[in-house]
Design an enzyme around this catalytic site. Structure first.
Site, mmCIF file in Angstrom:
data_model
loop_
_atom_site.group_PDB
_atom_site.id
_atom_site.type_symbol
_atom_site.label_atom_id
_atom_site.label_comp_id
_atom_site.label_asym_id
_atom_site.label_seq_id
_atom_site.Cartn_x
_atom_site.Cartn_y
_atom_site.Cartn_z
ATOM 1 N N HIS A 111 6.388 6.679 -18.832
ATOM 2 C CA HIS A 111 7.505 6.027 -18.129
ATOM 3 C C HIS A 111 8.662 5.869 -19.114
ATOM 4 O O HIS A 111 8.735 4.878 -19.848
ATOM 5 C CB HIS A 111 7.071 4.670 -17.561
ATOM 6 C CG HIS A 111 8.057 4.134 -16.556
ATOM 7 N ND1 HIS A 111 9.281 3.617 -16.916
ATOM 8 C CD2 HIS A 111 8.022 4.068 -15.200
ATOM 9 C CE1 HIS A 111 9.932 3.245 -15.817
ATOM 10 N NE2 HIS A 111 9.181 3.505 -14.754
ATOM 11 N N MET B 194 -7.891 1.775 -7.324
ATOM 12 C CA MET B 194 -7.581 0.882 -6.216
ATOM 13 C C MET B 194 -7.672 -0.569 -6.691
ATOM 14 O O MET B 194 -8.696 -0.966 -7.256
ATOM 15 C CB MET B 194 -8.576 1.144 -5.073
ATOM 16 C CG MET B 194 -8.493 0.163 -3.934
ATOM 17 S SD MET B 194 -7.079 0.482 -2.854
ATOM 18 C CE MET B 194 -7.441 -0.697 -1.535
ATOM 19 N N HIS C 276 9.072 11.400 -11.585
ATOM 20 C CA HIS C 276 9.620 10.045 -11.439
ATOM 21 C C HIS C 276 10.931 9.884 -12.205
ATOM 22 O O HIS C 276 11.967 10.269 -11.717
ATOM 23 C CB HIS C 276 8.550 9.021 -11.849
ATOM 24 C CG HIS C 276 8.886 7.621 -11.456
ATOM 25 N ND1 HIS C 276 8.889 7.211 -10.148
ATOM 26 C CD2 HIS C 276 9.246 6.538 -12.181
ATOM 27 C CE1 HIS C 276 9.240 5.925 -10.087
ATOM 28 N NE2 HIS C 276 9.463 5.506 -11.313
ATOM 29 N N CYS D 288 1.657 3.733 -3.084
ATOM 30 C CA CYS D 288 0.684 4.710 -3.583
ATOM 31 C C CYS D 288 0.171 5.652 -2.489
ATOM 32 O O CYS D 288 -0.071 6.826 -2.735
ATOM 33 C CB CYS D 288 -0.523 4.003 -4.205
ATOM 34 S SG CYS D 288 -0.127 3.164 -5.748
ATOM 35 N N HIS D 289 -0.061 5.122 -1.286
ATOM 36 C CA HIS D 289 -0.693 5.947 -0.246
ATOM 37 C C HIS D 289 0.318 6.643 0.656
ATOM 38 O O HIS D 289 -0.058 7.520 1.435
ATOM 39 C CB HIS D 289 -1.641 5.085 0.590
ATOM 40 C CG HIS D 289 -2.781 4.503 -0.196
ATOM 41 N ND1 HIS D 289 -3.860 5.247 -0.611
ATOM 42 C CD2 HIS D 289 -2.989 3.255 -0.680
ATOM 43 C CE1 HIS D 289 -4.696 4.468 -1.305
ATOM 44 N NE2 HIS D 289 -4.176 3.255 -1.360
ATOM 45 N N CYS E 36 0.800 -1.233 0.000
ATOM 46 C CA CYS E 36 0.000 0.000 0.000
ATOM 47 C C CYS E 36 0.834 1.287 0.000
ATOM 48 O O CYS E 36 0.423 2.300 -0.559
ATOM 49 C CB CYS E 36 -0.945 0.021 1.199
ATOM 50 S SG CYS E 36 -1.712 -1.575 1.577
HETATM 51 FE FE1 DHE Z 1 12.536 1.676 -10.846
HETATM 52 C C1 DHE Z 1 14.786 3.823 -12.390
HETATM 53 C C2 DHE Z 1 11.609 4.162 -8.725
HETATM 54 C C3 DHE Z 1 9.946 -0.278 -9.712
HETATM 55 C C4 DHE Z 1 13.701 -0.922 -12.719
HETATM 56 N N1 DHE Z 1 13.074 3.645 -10.646
HETATM 57 C C5 DHE Z 1 14.004 4.347 -11.385
HETATM 58 C C6 DHE Z 1 14.067 5.695 -10.911
HETATM 59 C C7 DHE Z 1 13.178 5.794 -9.863
HETATM 60 C C8 DHE Z 1 12.549 4.497 -9.698
HETATM 61 C C9 DHE Z 1 12.898 7.016 -9.020
HETATM 62 C C10 DHE Z 1 14.963 6.799 -11.469
HETATM 63 C C11 DHE Z 1 16.328 6.727 -10.870
HETATM 64 C C12 DHE Z 1 17.272 7.786 -11.424
HETATM 65 O O1 DHE Z 1 17.318 7.993 -12.643
HETATM 66 O O2 DHE Z 1 17.968 8.438 -10.629
HETATM 67 N N2 DHE Z 1 11.021 1.909 -9.469
HETATM 68 C C13 DHE Z 1 10.841 2.996 -8.704
HETATM 69 C C14 DHE Z 1 9.696 2.804 -7.829
HETATM 70 O O3 DHE Z 1 9.309 3.573 -6.908
HETATM 71 C C15 DHE Z 1 8.981 1.596 -8.277
HETATM 72 C C16 DHE Z 1 7.769 2.065 -9.068
HETATM 73 C C17 DHE Z 1 8.344 0.701 -7.234
HETATM 74 C C18 DHE Z 1 9.277 0.011 -6.286
HETATM 75 O O4 DHE Z 1 8.766 -0.801 -5.506
HETATM 76 O O5 DHE Z 1 10.461 0.254 -6.285
HETATM 77 C C19 DHE Z 1 10.055 0.987 -9.201
HETATM 78 N N3 DHE Z 1 11.943 -0.264 -11.160
HETATM 79 C C20 DHE Z 1 10.863 -0.855 -10.606
HETATM 80 C C21 DHE Z 1 10.730 -2.229 -11.048
HETATM 81 O O6 DHE Z 1 9.840 -3.061 -10.681
HETATM 82 C C22 DHE Z 1 11.781 -2.471 -12.061
HETATM 83 C C23 DHE Z 1 11.111 -2.634 -13.427
HETATM 84 C C24 DHE Z 1 12.611 -3.732 -11.839
HETATM 85 C C25 DHE Z 1 13.606 -3.658 -10.720
HETATM 86 O O7 DHE Z 1 14.782 -3.861 -10.967
HETATM 87 O O8 DHE Z 1 13.189 -3.397 -9.588
HETATM 88 C C26 DHE Z 1 12.560 -1.160 -11.987
HETATM 89 N N4 DHE Z 1 13.983 1.485 -12.297
HETATM 90 C C27 DHE Z 1 14.321 0.310 -12.899
HETATM 91 C C28 DHE Z 1 15.442 0.546 -13.797
HETATM 92 C C29 DHE Z 1 15.752 1.917 -13.716
HETATM 93 C C30 DHE Z 1 14.819 2.480 -12.764
HETATM 94 C C31 DHE Z 1 16.112 -0.510 -14.680
HETATM 95 C C32 DHE Z 1 16.861 2.677 -14.453
HETATM 96 C C33 DHE Z 1 16.540 2.845 -15.893
HETATM 97 C C34 DHE Z 1 17.631 3.584 -16.653
HETATM 98 O O9 DHE Z 1 17.753 3.296 -17.856
HETATM 99 O O10 DHE Z 1 18.328 4.420 -16.095
#
Ligand code: DHE
Length: 542
Positions: free
Chosen positions: A368, A88, A326, A50-51, A47
């Site tokens: 995204h 939700m 983001h 989002c919340h 939760c």
């Molecule tokens: Fe990410 C980048 C946050 C879930 C893979 N992710 C980012 C960035 C943020 C972020 C703020 C930018 C960083 C930067 O540039 O400084 N990600 C979040 C979350 O809050 C979220 C939605 C939920 C969570 O629980 O974390 C989340 N992210 C994921 C995944 O489920 C992904 C697909 C698989 C994983 O590895 O966890 C994932 N996020 C990535 C990747 C990048 C990324 C591969 C960098 C991409 C790039 O090309 O620079």
């Protein structure tokens, strides 16, 4: 519907494991200590994304007790079980939560939210371990690897990264990192790799060592997603910065020792001038025009240009953009930064030379981009592109305010992709291909393949490539995620992301022929997701 966005945000939080006090609200239905602990864990896993930790609302509605007590247990149970059209999820009918757990959560959200502890500079410093001091490190590269073409690969669920030699496709080493490790960034010289876990642990890895390995570890908070390093001329490798989700703040450190020097809170007013107690730090980028970091505060929608040249007299320009900032990346000149305000369905464009908002562009639903994709469009000139989680479109935004002024900071085209649930898009200056993943699309045929377009003939539409099938992993859920180029720009790498206990792979596609070139399979490649080519990450090439 918005299923992919929800699956993405409810990815779990390391705060689930934190011990926090039980706060008994006399007006709320009672809970035992064990029930409270279980509910707290579910809240942080499902939760909080989002919340919010404090339940003040972010992309989800606020769930503060003034609201929840008025709604009452039965109303809340129905809401949690069946979900709502506003977004939700139907936690009960989807089978994710049992009826007993639904009842538990309905009671829990009527109790006051337990608050995780703060994290001071002294707390950060206490966690810091210098494994190899600067004077014991090499003064030149001590290995034979072609570091420019090295890939740092996130092994999400094992909390490790794999260093893979892009030339031979061999795994050089597997390095233990933070929990649910998230991203890698590369220092301006290309020597240091910074890796951050969701538990806010940073590994500083020295690529010059005979066997590249961690030289410093530090935990900068309780939950984090972003790390970056200074790139302005004269400041190469000198400063590092990390942003945390909890506490909502960022920390500036020495680049080669990660010694914390300054912690700055992001708590404050949103762009609508309402107080937000929990503005999480999302993406961070290093300016090429000034000794500055560009730091995005998610909930407030503010972009801070933080000058790191004098930390005692910290100068920050704060740019009002739009809420829910983001991920994002630079245009090809490195001057303009494009960042998704995802739940606002907008892209904000920052001019990092003037420290001003250049544009705020309406795009599709829940953009995204990752870092996005830059190419020269035959009609519109230089554009930056993003895919979307919430619809199947790909938005092209004009990025040249000099020779194509009429198109700058406008959505000049919206092309059709193969579905929603896209996370990453990529091309390379040497390529004519634009690659778009659809990792979180509910249809396996879509999530296990990628779309590729000819940049000079976007009107011809997409070609779908079955990259998941090419991995040869047989049946089983697997998702294709994040295209990343090699240094030469003639190969594009994809992760085929299976469950933790199943085999995963990296599929390498020949960019010119669009044919399978290699499959990297190894039992050590557990849940590969992000891949970071050293040269491309170092120079912001995408
Ligand atoms: Fe990410 C980048 C946050 C879930 C893979 N992710 C980012 C960035 C943020 C972020 C703020 C930018 C960083 C930067 O540039 O400084 N990600 C979040 C979350 O809050 C979220 C939605 C939920 C969570 O629980 O974390 C989340 N992210 C994921 C995944 O489920 C992904 C697909 C698989 C994983 O590895 O966890 C994932 N996020 C990535 C990747 C990048 C990324 C591969 C960098 C991409 C790039 O090309 O620079």
């Amino acid at each position: 519907s918005s299923a992919p966005e929800l699956a993405y945000q409810a990815g779990g939080s390391p705060l689930a494991g934190e011990e926090m006090h039980q706060n008994i609200n006399p007006k709320a239905p009672p809970m035992t200590k064990a029930e409270f602990a279980q509910a707290r864990q579910i809240y942080f896993e499902r939760c909080a994304g989002c919340h919010g930790v404090l339940r003040k609302g972010a992309t989800g509605k606020p769930l503060t007790t003034d609201i929840t007590l008025e709604r009452g247990t039965e109303y809340l149970k129905t809401f949690i079980k069946y979900g709502s059209p506003a977004g939700m999820p139907n936690w009960g009918t989807s089978g994710e939560l049992s009826d007993a757990q639904v009842d538990l959560m309905a009671r829990y959200v009527q109790q006051e939210p337990p608050t995780p502890p703060e994290y001071s500079l002294a707390d950060i410093e206490k966690t810091r371990k210098v494994l190899i001091p600067v004077d014991k490190r090499p003064t030149k590269k001590m290995n034979k690897y072609n570091l420019d073409n090295l890939f740092s690969v996130t092994l999400r669920d094992s909390g490790e990264i794999a260093l893979i030699d892009g030339d031979s496709k061999q795994i050089i080493s597997i390095i233990k990192t933070g929990y649910a490790v998230h991203i890698s960034r590369v220092s301006a010289s290309g020597r240091y790799l910074y890796v951050i876990g969701r538990d806010a642990k940073i590994n500083l890895i020295d690529l010059w060592m005979e066997h590249p390995d961690t030289v410093v570890e530090v935990k900068v908070g309780l939950e984090a997603r972003s790390v970056e390093t200074s790139k302005f001329k004269g400041w190469e490798d000198k400063i590092a910065v990390a942003g945390t989700y909890w506490p909502p703040q960022y920390v500036i450190m020495d680049g080669d020792t990660l010694k914390p020097q300054k912690v700055v809170s992001t708590r404050g007013m949103t762009v609508d001038n309402e107080y937000h107690p929990e503005p999480r730090v999302a993406s961070i980028a290093a300016s090429h025009y000034k000794p500055e970091f560009l730091i995005n505060a998610k909930e407030t929608g503010k972009i801070m240009m933080v000058n790191y040249s004098d930390l005692n007299n910290l100068k920050t320009s704060t740019i009002n953009a739009a809420k829910f900032l983001h991920d994002g990346g630079f245009d090809r000149t490195g001057r303009y930064f494009f960042v998704a305000a995802n739940a606002s369905n907008k892209i904000a464009v920052v001019d990092t030379k003037e420290d001003k908002l250049a544009g705020l562009v309406d795009v599709g639903k829940t953009p995204h981009p990752g870092r996005g994709a830059n190419f020269v469009h035959p009609k519109f000139g230089p554009v930056w592109a993003t895919g979307h989680l919430g619809d199947d479109s790909i938005a092209l935004i004009g990025s040249d305010p000099v020779k194509h002024k009429q198109y700058a900071w406008k959505m000049v085209a919206s092309i059709q992709g193969q579905g929603g649930g896209s996370l990453f898009i990529k091309t390379h200056p040497k390529s004519k291909n634009l690659w778009v993943d659809t990792t979180l699309n509910p249809d396996p045929a879509v999530s296990q393949s990628v779309a590729v377009y000819d940049i000079d003939h976007l009107d011809k539409g997409l070609v779908r490539l079955p990259v998941g099938e090419w991995a040869g992993l047989g049946d089983g859920a697997k998702r294709v995620v994040q295209p990343e180029y090699n240094k030469a720009g003639d190969e594009v790498w994809f992760s085929v992301w299976s469950a933790k206990d199943k085999q995963s792979a990296i599929v390498v596609v020949d960019d010119k022929t669009r044919k399978l070139k290699a499959v990297i399979k190894d039992p050590r490649l557990v849940t590969p997701t992000g891949k970071f080519n050293v040269f491309n990450t170092q120079h912001d090439i995408y």
